[in-house]
Design an enzyme around this catalytic site. Structure first.
Site, mmCIF file in Angstrom:
data_model
loop_
_atom_site.group_PDB
_atom_site.id
_atom_site.type_symbol
_atom_site.label_atom_id
_atom_site.label_comp_id
_atom_site.label_asym_id
_atom_site.label_seq_id
_atom_site.Cartn_x
_atom_site.Cartn_y
_atom_site.Cartn_z
ATOM 1 N N ASN A 122 -25.689 -0.969 -30.988
ATOM 2 C CA ASN A 122 -25.608 -1.436 -29.606
ATOM 3 C C ASN A 122 -25.710 -2.956 -29.531
ATOM 4 O OD1 ASN A 122 -25.527 1.230 -29.098
ATOM 5 N ND2 ASN A 122 -27.566 1.398 -28.198
ATOM 6 N N VAL A 123 -24.987 -3.493 -28.569
ATOM 7 C CA VAL A 123 -24.964 -4.946 -28.401
ATOM 8 C C VAL A 123 -25.668 -5.322 -27.091
ATOM 9 C CG1 VAL A 123 -22.813 -5.192 -29.719
ATOM 10 C CG2 VAL A 123 -22.687 -4.876 -27.244
ATOM 11 N N HIS A 139 -23.428 -4.592 -34.886
ATOM 12 C CA HIS A 139 -22.201 -4.962 -34.169
ATOM 13 C C HIS A 139 -22.365 -6.220 -33.311
ATOM 14 C CE1 HIS A 139 -20.686 -0.498 -34.531
ATOM 15 N NE2 HIS A 139 -20.777 -1.119 -35.690
ATOM 16 N N CYS A 147 -17.981 -20.327 -30.360
ATOM 17 C CA CYS A 147 -16.671 -20.960 -30.214
ATOM 18 C C CYS A 147 -15.727 -20.408 -31.268
ATOM 19 C CB CYS A 147 -16.816 -22.477 -30.363
ATOM 20 S SG CYS A 147 -15.235 -23.330 -30.150
ATOM 21 N N CYS A 168 -15.445 -23.552 -24.601
ATOM 22 C CA CYS A 168 -16.455 -24.414 -25.224
ATOM 23 C C CYS A 168 -16.235 -25.847 -24.726
ATOM 24 C CB CYS A 168 -16.232 -24.328 -26.735
ATOM 25 S SG CYS A 168 -17.356 -25.304 -27.731
ATOM 26 N N CYS A 170 -15.665 -28.210 -26.506
ATOM 27 C CA CYS A 170 -14.592 -28.774 -27.342
ATOM 28 C C CYS A 170 -13.210 -28.370 -26.817
ATOM 29 C CB CYS A 170 -14.766 -28.355 -28.809
ATOM 30 S SG CYS A 170 -14.178 -26.698 -29.194
ATOM 31 N N GLY A 207 -28.058 9.217 -30.486
ATOM 32 C CA GLY A 207 -27.088 8.754 -29.496
ATOM 33 C C GLY A 207 -25.871 8.053 -30.054
ATOM 34 N N GLU A 235 -24.529 16.215 -27.935
ATOM 35 C CA GLU A 235 -23.423 17.030 -28.444
ATOM 36 C C GLU A 235 -23.479 17.112 -29.958
ATOM 37 O OE1 GLU A 235 -20.067 14.713 -27.357
ATOM 38 O OE2 GLU A 235 -20.254 15.146 -25.223
#
Ligand code: OAD
Length: 260
Positions: A122-123, A139, A147, A168, A170, A207, A235
C-alpha cells in the site's frame, strides 16, 4: 453430541462456519503467540474498511481505467495529466481517511512479537498513521513526489494539487514516488522483505489478491523456508491453497483477534 442421520444439517450452517473459523483463529493465534519472528504482508484490502477502494474490487475502476492502465511509465509518458488526475483523486480520498482496527492490530502485534516485519504494497500511508514503526513499502508512497529530471524529491500532502500535472522548480514534470508496473522495486526495501520472509516462523498475508509480483512470492518463499502462512481475506486467492490457515473475513475484524 447426539448422532443424527441428518449429519451436519443438525446445526445451522452459520454455526458450523463459526466453529471452523474459531478453531482456525485459535490455531493461528497460538502460532503467533509462540513465534519469535513474524512477518506480515498487507495489500489494499486492509485499507478497504478505512474507505480506500481496492484496485481489483467492484469500486476498483476509475473512469473505467484499471490500475494497470494508469500505473505505468508508458501511461505517464502518454498522458501525465490523466495519471496525475487519478493520483490526485486517490490522494484527496485517502487524506480524509483514518486507519482502522486492522492497521492498529498490526501496531500491537509489533509490540508483542520479538522480531516483527511489516511489508506493505500500500502507498496510502495508513500504516504510518496508525503507528507502525517501519513498514517496508514495496510500491512506494503516494505522499512523496519526485522530479522526472533533477534530484528533487519531497513529501507533498497538498490535496487537491493546484496544478495538474505538477511541475518541479526546474520546469520538468513531477511524478508520484510510486513503483509502477515494469519498474524495479526499491532494492534495499525488497531485500529486507525477502530476508524477513526467509526467516519468519509465521507469515500473515492480509487483504491482498496476491496477483502482483514480486510481493505475491514472499509468502511462498516463507512457506518454502518453513513458515506457517496465515491468510486473511474476504475471498479465496491464488495463495489460499498454499496457506496453512485461511481466515475468511474483514481484516479489521480478524487481525485484532490474532493478538495475544
Ligand atoms: P487488490 O485490489 O488486487 O486486492 C485487494 C484484496 O483485498 C482482494 O483479494 C480482496 O478480496 C481483499 N479485501 C477487500 N476488502 C477486504 C477486507 N476488508 N479485509 C480483508 N481483505 C479484503 O489489491 P492489492 O493486492 O494490494 O500496485 O494489489 C496489489 C497492487 O496492485 C497494488 O499495490 C497496486 C495495484 O495495482 C500499484 O499501483 C503499483
Amino acid at each position: 453430541m447426539i448422532l443424527s442421520p441428518e449429519g451436519v444439517r443438525v446445526f445451522p450452517e452459520a454455526s458450523i462456519e463459526t466453529m471452523t473459523n474459531t478453531d482456525n483463529l485459535i490455531r493461528a493465534k497460538g502460532l503467533i503467540a509462540s513465534a519469535e519472528r513474524v512477518a506480515v504482508l498487507t495489500g489494499a484490502g486492509i485499507s478497504a474498511e478505512s474507505g480506500v477502494p481496492t484496485f481489483r474490487g467492484k469500486d476498483g475502476l476509475w473512469k473505467n481505467y484499471r490500475a494497470e492502465d494508469l500505473a505505468s511509465p508508458e501511461a505517464f509518458r502518454k498522458d501525465p495529466g490523466l495519471v496525475w488526475e487519478w493520483y490526485d483523486w486517490r490522494r484527496s480520498l485517502i487524506a480524509a481517511r483514518q486507519p482502522n482496527p486492522g492497521h492498529y492490530a498490526l501496531v500491537k502485534l509489533e509490540e508483542q512479537v520479538p522480531a516483527f516485519t511489516l511489508i506493505t504494497q500500500n502507498v496510502d500511508g495508513l500504516h504510518d498513521l496508525a503507528g507502525s514503526s517501519h513498514p517496508l513499502k514495496l510500491h512506494g508512497d503516494i505522499w512523496t513526489v519526485r522530479c522526472t529530471r533533477c534530484t528533487y524529491t519531497d513529501i507533498n500532502r497538498q490535496t487537491p494539487l493546484p496544478e495538474i500535472p505538477p511541475r518541479c522548480d526546474c520546469g520538468s514534470l513531477l511524478r508520484p514516488d510510486i513503483i509502477w508496473f515494469g519498474e524495479a522495486l526499491p532494492e534495499a526495501t525488497f531485500r529486507e522483505a525477502w530476508q524477513a520472509a526467509e526467516s519468519a516462523e509465521v507469515f500473515i498475508v492480509a487483504g491482498t489478491s496476491a496477483l502482483v509480483q514480486p510481493a505475491a512470492s514472499l509468502p511462498l518463499l516463507a512457506a518454502k523456508k518453513g513458515a506457517k502462512v496465515v491468510e486473511v481475506n474476504l475471498e479465496e486467492t491464488p495463495l489460499s491453497p498454499h496457506s496453512d490457515i485461511v481466515l475468511p473475513g474483514p481484516a479489521g475484524d480478524v487481525l485484532p483477534q490474532l493478538l495475544a
